[in-house]
Scaffold this motif. Structure first.
Motif, PDB file in Angstrom:
ATOM      1  N   SER A 163       0.845  -1.188   0.000  1.00  4.85           N
ATOM      2  CA  SER A 163       0.000   0.000   0.000  1.00  4.85           C
ATOM      3  C   SER A 163       0.879   1.236   0.000  1.00  4.85           C
ATOM      4  O   SER A 163       2.047   1.183   0.395  1.00  4.85           O
ATOM      5  CB  SER A 163      -0.941   0.009   1.212  1.00  4.85           C
ATOM      6  N   GLU A 185      -4.410   3.440   1.644  1.00  6.44           N
ATOM      7  CA  GLU A 185      -4.734   3.229   3.047  1.00  6.44           C
ATOM      8  C   GLU A 185      -6.019   3.976   3.366  1.00  6.44           C
ATOM      9  O   GLU A 185      -6.213   5.118   2.931  1.00  6.44           O
ATOM     10  CB  GLU A 185      -3.596   3.706   3.946  1.00  6.44           C
ATOM     11  N   SER A 205      -5.888   2.564   8.389  1.00  5.80           N
ATOM     12  CA  SER A 205      -4.607   2.912   9.008  1.00  5.80           C
ATOM     13  C   SER A 205      -4.691   4.313   9.594  1.00  5.80           C
ATOM     14  O   SER A 205      -4.852   5.293   8.858  1.00  5.80           O
ATOM     15  CB  SER A 205      -3.481   2.834   7.976  1.00  5.80           C
TER      16      SER A 205
END
Length: 320
Positions: A163, A185, A205
């Motif tokens: 990512s 994310e 995240s």
């Protein structure tokens, strides 16, 4: 058979093994079990961050990168240094290890290793970042069989999930690709919205300080514990994993208290600079497992690649 069941198929097992042994990160040297929940945050001055992560069996790494000449990505936020590229120090040895061990980084790996590429530095113009992303995308496609991918809105897990963060318009960029090997994310704000579906941002995240003020020195307030459990449960119900970083800089006992609360809430990925302390803690206090999480397929012997025009296997959406 799911495409994910073929991630080890048709790979040249011997390629890159000699280089891994020379780098001191062979499978036999790793102590303990694979820690899927332990995620290392590379410090700006780390010369070569990957070997220690693999040696300790950590399940992920965040590396800061800076675009350099011709779109190449260099480790660290400062001026590009010759030889310190993401490709040379992270991608090549990481994926060579997976290739040399049946499509996994460790025998007991059950979920993808999570590599987060964080774009940093003063160069922020859109043209430079786009060129750098295209370079990263091409480098990853050279190892497509080992990577988690999204195709036609279906996620197929691989040995490594990549990512990116730090590119403002990365979601719009990724959404244009029919087949992609890089993910954005997400945040808890994305839950229940169409702004970033799980196929685009499979991992939530956030830094701890965005929603929580507890520093681990005193017992956690009941309302913060309730909020943490509720957010994690909502993310899992939405088919996503959760990564928490940015923990307070305090004594290890305080961070360990936060690690314990994160694990009890079922946070899938705990990110910290203190690799040794985090690894030791998680071996003693494993994260509560998310039962809906689907593991990687069992390790298999090498198989011949499927015929180009053969029937396509059935696919289903899986969390990565």
């Amino acid at each position: 058979m799911n495409d994910g069941l073929m991630i080890a198929g048709g790979l040249a097992g011997a390629a890159g093994v000699a280089g891994l042994v020379a780098a001191g990160i062979s499978l036999s040297r790793r102590k303990g079990s694979y820690l899927a929940a332990a995620h290392a945050l590379a410090r700006p001055g780390d010369v070569d961050p990957l070997p220690a992560v693999l040696r300790r069996g950590l399940g992920g790494l965040t590396v800061p990168v800076t675009p350099g000449p011709r779109g190449e990505l260099f480790l660290g936020p400062g001026a590009p240094q010759p030889g310190r590229t993401l490709r040379r120090l992270v991608l090549t040895p990481l994926l060579a290890r997976a290739r040399g061990h049946g499509g996994r980084l460790a025998r007991d790996q059950e979920v993808p290793f999570r590599l987060v590429v964080e774009f940093t530095g003063a160069v922020r113009d859109a043209e430079t970042l786009l060129r750098a992303y295209r370079m990263l995308d091409q480098q990853l496609r050279d190892h497509a069989a080992l990577l988690s991918r999204c195709e036609d809105d279906y996620l197929t897990p691989g040995a490594v999930t990549v990512s990116v963060t730090g590119i403002v318009d990365v979601r719009e960029l990724l959404a244009t690709q029919d087949v992609r090997y890089v993910f954005a994310e997400g945040s808890f704000d994305d839950l229940g919205t169409r702004a970033a579906p799980a196929t685009l941002a499979p991992m939530i995240s956030e830094p701890w300080s965005r929603r929580f003020g507890w520093d681990g020195l005193e017992p956690i307030p009941a309302e913060e514990r309730h909020l943490l459990h509720a957010l994690v449960r909502s993310a899992h119900d939405d088919g996503r994993t959760v990564r928490i970083s940015g923990l307070p800089e305090g004594p290890r006992r305080a961070r360990a208290a936060i690690w314990t609360e994160l694990g009890a809430a079922g946070v899938d990925v705990i990110a910290d600079h203190d690799q040794r302390g985090l690894a030791r803690h998680l071996r003693r206090h494993p994260v509560s497992r998310w039962v809906a999480r689907e593991p990687l397929p069992a390790m298999t012997a090498r198989r011949p690649s499927p015929r180009p025009n053969g029937p396509r296997p059935d696919r289903r959406r899986e969390p990565v």
